[in-house]
Motif scaffolding. Structure first.
Motif, PDB file in Angstrom:
ATOM      1  N   GLN A   1       0.872  -1.317  -0.106  1.00 39.10           N
ATOM      2  CA  GLN A   1      -0.002  -0.034   0.072  1.00 39.10           C
ATOM      3  C   GLN A   1       0.937   1.261   0.028  1.00 39.10           C
ATOM      4  OE1 GLN A   1      -2.117  -0.466   3.494  1.00 39.10           O
ATOM      5  NE2 GLN A   1      -3.948  -1.250   2.568  1.00 39.10           N
TER       6      GLN A   1
ATOM      7  N   ASN B   1      -1.075   5.384   4.278  1.00 35.14           N
ATOM      8  CA  ASN B   1      -1.794   6.719   5.004  1.00 35.14           C
ATOM      9  C   ASN B   1      -2.389   6.504   6.365  1.00 35.14           C
ATOM     10  OD1 ASN B   1      -3.103   8.998   5.808  1.00 35.14           O
ATOM     11  ND2 ASN B   1      -3.708   9.572   3.609  1.00 35.14           N
TER      12      ASN B   1
ATOM     13  N   LYS C   1      -5.997   7.578   6.904  1.00 32.87           N
ATOM     14  CA  LYS C   1      -7.001   6.434   6.250  1.00 32.87           C
ATOM     15  C   LYS C   1      -6.916   4.840   7.137  1.00 32.87           C
ATOM     16  CE  LYS C   1      -7.118   8.592   1.922  1.00 32.87           C
ATOM     17  NZ  LYS C   1      -6.847   8.697   0.416  1.00 32.87           N
ATOM     18  N   GLY C   2      -5.668   4.772   7.599  1.00 31.63           N
ATOM     19  CA  GLY C   2      -5.718   3.400   8.297  1.00 31.63           C
ATOM     20  C   GLY C   2      -5.093   2.351   7.358  1.00 31.63           C
TER      21      GLY C   2
ATOM     22  N   TRP D   1      -6.718  -0.256   6.224  1.00 30.41           N
ATOM     23  CA  TRP D   1      -7.718  -1.209   5.573  1.00 30.41           C
ATOM     24  C   TRP D   1      -8.224   0.017   4.412  1.00 30.41           C
ATOM     25  CZ3 TRP D   1      -6.787  -5.749   6.104  1.00 30.41           C
ATOM     26  CH2 TRP D   1      -6.429  -6.377   7.246  1.00 30.41           C
ATOM     27  N   HIS D   2      -7.881   1.121   4.407  1.00 33.54           N
ATOM     28  CA  HIS D   2      -8.586   2.233   3.509  1.00 33.54           C
ATOM     29  C   HIS D   2      -7.543   3.023   2.651  1.00 33.54           C
ATOM     30  CE1 HIS D   2     -12.370   1.680   5.158  1.00 33.54           C
ATOM     31  NE2 HIS D   2     -11.980   1.923   6.216  1.00 33.54           N
ATOM     32  N   SER D   3      -6.160   2.693   2.782  1.00 33.10           N
ATOM     33  CA  SER D   3      -4.795   3.191   2.149  1.00 33.10           C
ATOM     34  C   SER D   3      -4.978   2.653   0.808  1.00 33.10           C
ATOM     35  CB  SER D   3      -3.635   2.656   2.721  1.00 33.10           C
ATOM     36  OG  SER D   3      -3.595   3.634   3.946  1.00 33.10           O
ATOM     37  N   PRO D   4      -4.543   3.408  -0.256  1.00 30.82           N
ATOM     38  CA  PRO D   4      -4.454   2.891  -1.580  1.00 30.82           C
ATOM     39  C   PRO D   4      -3.662   1.644  -1.876  1.00 30.82           C
ATOM     40  CG  PRO D   4      -3.323   4.979  -1.606  1.00 30.82           C
ATOM     41  CD  PRO D   4      -4.047   4.846  -0.159  1.00 30.82           C
ATOM     42  N   TYR D   5      -3.978   0.780  -2.881  1.00 29.79           N
ATOM     43  CA  TYR D   5      -3.108  -0.332  -2.911  1.00 29.79           C
ATOM     44  C   TYR D   5      -2.094  -0.107  -4.048  1.00 29.79           C
ATOM     45  CZ  TYR D   5      -2.057  -5.384  -4.547  1.00 29.79           C
ATOM     46  OH  TYR D   5      -1.454  -6.382  -4.875  1.00 29.79           O
TER      47      TYR D   5
END
Length: 299
Positions: free
Chosen positions: A39, A42, A45-46, A48-52
């Protein structure tokens, strides 16, 4: 048999609960964090929500000179430790086994065994004081005619030998116990026959003692392969400084610096995951070699 297990053995299983809880908390649950290696992490965002980003972090790692420098330093330091950590304990155990005075033998064994229990924080503090510009070593060197003090821990020439030497000093007494135990299993009649034939001590060491512990040496040598990527974070972290990063920065200190000091969590996780995968392969290889050459098996 099944009824006996259910009625009387639950307390043994209960004793495992604290250990299993610690294992799960510090070894299993953190494994979910490896997703950060794939990832652009961020913190806001944590996980589970950071961009892959796929293997982008690994690509950057393999094209980064600092990463290869850390890998190279790790291999040089760890391989040097493995070689010295095998030779020194074997030689020490062989010569100590020749001592006939049991009191002196046990006294020496105890003295060289004690440093193993010291924390690297304590040992590093002692080493820094001894090797300081006004420390014991430099004072002796200046009395011998050396004009300027040597900055041992600030020198890229001296840092690796100091790391390897102090690690061997701290651990060889503990390792020697294994070889001394192996030497006690050699049939005494072999030494008696050698005495009758007029063999010297060195000949008995060469033709009886060394072959007698050969299997143990091979076993420990093959098992040590799994630590090729572990150059000793505790030791180096407490000894090194930015001046010696070109020769002293290893994978673990690199991960710490990138992940915590530079707050680049995804990069630190990628390097750590790379190390873990290679270490797993080395452990499997070491186990296969130990099974083949020394008959050592767990499963």
């Amino acid at each position: 048999m099944r009824g006996k297990f259910h009625s009387g053995n639950y307390h043994y299983l209960a004793m495992l609960i604290p250990g299993i809880a610690l294992l799960a908390m510090f070894s299993i649950v953190p494994m979910f964090g490896v997703v950060m290696a794939f990832q652009n992490f961020n913190p806001g965002k944590g996980m589970w929500h950071s961009p892959y980003v796929g293997f982008e972090n690994f690509s950057y790692m393999f094209h980064n000179a600092a990463s290869w420098q850390a890998i190279r330093n790790t291999l040089i330091i760890s391989v040097s430790k493995i070689i010295a950590g095998l030779i020194v304990p074997v030689v020490f155990a062989l010569f100590l086994n020749e001592v006939k005075n049991m009191f002196f033998k046990r006294f020496v064994q105890t003295i060289v065994y004690l440093p193993h229990f010291l924390s690297w924080v304590i040992v590093a503090g002692i080493i820094k004081d001894i090797l300081a510009s006004n420390g014991l070593v430099n004072v002796l060197l200046m009395k011998l005619g050396v004009q300027d003090p040597i900055l041992f821990l600030g020198s890229n020439f001296w840092f690796r030998p100091i790391v390897v030497g102090t690690d061997v000093w701290k651990e060889f007494g503990f390792s020697a116990i294994v070889y001394l135990a192996a030497l006690t299993n050699i049939n005494p009649s072999l030494y008696e026959a050698a005495d009758i034939d007029g063999a010297t001590r060195m000949q008995k060491i060469r033709y009886i003692s060394l072959p007698g512990i050969q299997t143990t040496v091979i076993l420990l040598a093959t098992l040590s392969l799994q630590s090729v990527l572990n150059a000793g974070f505790d030791q180096i972290f407490n000894l090194y400084n930015p001046v010696v990063e070109p020769t002293g920065d290893i994978i673990d200190t690199y991960v710490y610096r990138v992940g915590f000091e530079q707050v680049n969590y995804e990069m630190g996780t990628a390097v750590g995951l790379f190390k873990s995968v290679i270490s797993l392969l080395l452990i499997v290889t070491a186990y296969k070699l130990a099974s083949k050459f020394a008959g050592y098996r767990i499963f």
